[in-house]
Design a protein around this motif. Sequence first.
Motif, mmCIF file in Angstrom:
data_model
loop_
_atom_site.group_PDB
_atom_site.id
_atom_site.type_symbol
_atom_site.label_atom_id
_atom_site.label_comp_id
_atom_site.label_asym_id
_atom_site.label_seq_id
_atom_site.Cartn_x
_atom_site.Cartn_y
_atom_site.Cartn_z
ATOM 1 N N ARG A 236 49.537 39.160 35.717
ATOM 2 C CA ARG A 236 49.096 40.355 36.435
ATOM 3 C C ARG A 236 47.586 40.357 36.671
ATOM 4 N NH1 ARG A 236 50.654 45.480 37.748
ATOM 5 N NH2 ARG A 236 49.064 47.095 37.569
ATOM 6 N N LYS A 237 46.818 40.026 35.655
ATOM 7 C CA LYS A 237 45.356 40.045 35.794
ATOM 8 C C LYS A 237 44.909 39.045 36.856
ATOM 9 C CE LYS A 237 41.060 39.507 33.328
ATOM 10 N NZ LYS A 237 40.383 38.432 32.683
ATOM 11 N N CYS A 238 45.483 37.857 36.836
ATOM 12 C CA CYS A 238 45.140 36.832 37.825
ATOM 13 C C CYS A 238 45.506 37.295 39.234
ATOM 14 C CB CYS A 238 45.855 35.530 37.479
ATOM 15 S SG CYS A 238 45.532 34.188 38.619
ATOM 16 N N ALA A 239 46.673 37.931 39.374
ATOM 17 C CA ALA A 239 47.111 38.423 40.679
ATOM 18 C C ALA A 239 46.187 39.526 41.191
ATOM 19 C CB ALA A 239 48.547 38.924 40.595
ATOM 20 N N LEU A 240 45.797 40.426 40.311
ATOM 21 C CA LEU A 240 44.904 41.512 40.729
ATOM 22 C C LEU A 240 43.521 40.990 41.105
ATOM 23 C CD1 LEU A 240 45.916 44.268 38.154
ATOM 24 C CD2 LEU A 240 46.454 44.183 40.599
ATOM 25 N N GLU A 241 43.017 40.001 40.382
ATOM 26 C CA GLU A 241 41.733 39.387 40.742
ATOM 27 C C GLU A 241 41.828 38.684 42.088
ATOM 28 O OE1 GLU A 241 40.730 36.811 37.515
ATOM 29 O OE2 GLU A 241 40.102 38.458 36.214
ATOM 30 N N LEU A 242 42.953 38.027 42.348
ATOM 31 C CA LEU A 242 43.156 37.351 43.629
ATOM 32 C C LEU A 242 43.148 38.351 44.780
ATOM 33 C CD1 LEU A 242 43.899 34.753 45.198
ATOM 34 C CD2 LEU A 242 46.277 35.250 44.666
ATOM 35 N N ILE A 243 43.811 39.473 44.593
ATOM 36 C CA ILE A 243 43.846 40.519 45.623
ATOM 37 C C ILE A 243 42.448 41.076 45.858
ATOM 38 C CG2 ILE A 243 44.715 42.835 46.141
ATOM 39 C CD1 ILE A 243 47.253 41.978 44.479
ATOM 40 N N SER A 244 41.732 41.336 44.791
ATOM 41 C CA SER A 244 40.380 41.881 44.894
ATOM 42 C C SER A 244 39.424 40.892 45.551
ATOM 43 C CB SER A 244 39.879 42.260 43.505
ATOM 44 O OG SER A 244 38.556 42.693 43.561
ATOM 45 N N ASP A 245 39.469 39.633 45.133
ATOM 46 C CA ASP A 245 38.575 38.620 45.695
ATOM 47 C C ASP A 245 38.873 38.330 47.162
ATOM 48 O OD1 ASP A 245 37.436 38.491 43.216
ATOM 49 O OD2 ASP A 245 38.359 36.582 42.647
ATOM 50 N N SER A 246 40.098 38.567 47.585
ATOM 51 C CA SER A 246 40.475 38.344 48.985
ATOM 52 C C SER A 246 40.141 39.540 49.863
ATOM 53 C CB SER A 246 41.969 38.046 49.092
ATOM 54 O OG SER A 246 42.299 36.902 48.354
ATOM 55 N N SER A 247 39.596 40.591 49.278
ATOM 56 C CA SER A 247 39.240 41.829 49.986
ATOM 57 C C SER A 247 40.448 42.462 50.660
ATOM 58 C CB SER A 247 38.144 41.561 51.024
ATOM 59 O OG SER A 247 36.998 41.033 50.405
ATOM 60 N N LEU A 248 41.593 42.412 49.978
ATOM 61 C CA LEU A 248 42.816 42.989 50.531
ATOM 62 C C LEU A 248 43.298 44.186 49.716
ATOM 63 C CD1 LEU A 248 44.727 39.699 51.395
ATOM 64 C CD2 LEU A 248 43.585 41.241 52.972
ATOM 65 N N SER A 249 42.408 44.785 48.937
ATOM 66 C CA SER A 249 42.795 45.915 48.079
ATOM 67 C C SER A 249 43.276 47.106 48.896
ATOM 68 C CB SER A 249 41.626 46.339 47.197
ATOM 69 O OG SER A 249 41.254 45.283 46.354
ATOM 70 N N GLY A 250 42.735 47.311 50.064
ATOM 71 C CA GLY A 250 43.106 48.457 50.882
ATOM 72 C C GLY A 250 44.166 48.164 51.921
ATOM 73 N N SER A 251 44.701 46.964 51.960
ATOM 74 C CA SER A 251 45.676 46.610 52.992
ATOM 75 C C SER A 251 47.092 46.995 52.571
ATOM 76 C CB SER A 251 45.614 45.114 53.288
ATOM 77 O OG SER A 251 45.986 44.385 52.140
ATOM 78 N N LYS A 252 47.992 47.015 53.538
ATOM 79 C CA LYS A 252 49.384 47.355 53.277
ATOM 80 C C LYS A 252 50.103 46.165 52.647
ATOM 81 C CE LYS A 252 51.616 49.439 56.532
ATOM 82 N NZ LYS A 252 52.151 49.841 57.844
ATOM 83 N N THR A 253 51.126 46.466 51.860
ATOM 84 C CA THR A 253 51.920 45.398 51.256
ATOM 85 C C THR A 253 52.947 44.888 52.257
ATOM 86 O OG1 THR A 253 53.528 46.957 50.361
ATOM 87 C CG2 THR A 253 51.666 46.361 48.947
ATOM 88 N N ILE A 254 53.476 43.717 51.978
ATOM 89 C CA ILE A 254 54.454 43.071 52.851
ATOM 90 C C ILE A 254 55.674 42.724 52.007
ATOM 91 C CG2 ILE A 254 54.873 41.025 54.268
ATOM 92 C CD1 ILE A 254 51.936 41.047 54.999
ATOM 93 N N ALA A 255 56.872 42.840 52.586
ATOM 94 C CA ALA A 255 58.112 42.638 51.833
ATOM 95 C C ALA A 255 58.478 41.168 51.642
ATOM 96 C CB ALA A 255 59.260 43.363 52.525
#
Length: 130
Positions: free
Chosen positions: A4-23
Amino acid sequence: MNQRKCALELISDSSLSGSKTIATPVELNQKFTTCEFNNHIGGPPDPVLADPGKYQRLVGRLLYLTITRPDIAFVVQSLSQFMHAPKQSHWDAALRVVNYIKQAPGLGVLLFSFSSASLQGFCDADWGLV
């Protein structure tokens, strides 16, 4: 077991924290091709990334996540074939995988705490005799 921590860091570093999720991690019937193939068939223009380093780092981090996320293993393996000359479409597909991870960053492999000496495997293929 999850990352989980690695995934959250990846999302944050990619600047996609505010984007919509995809199925789904990849679009249906999406084909990844090389520049040489596109030039040969006269396909639509798809520029090569100016900085392949950022693509290589992103795909490398996604490869690390495949240890506990087998649901992204196919698309990440497909994207890793283009590390030498990634195109814009490859970058967009890698960002799509990150958006897919965003919907459930704690998803992982379930390991039971009880000890068992047997190994179980499952397959959905139909191997009927012809």
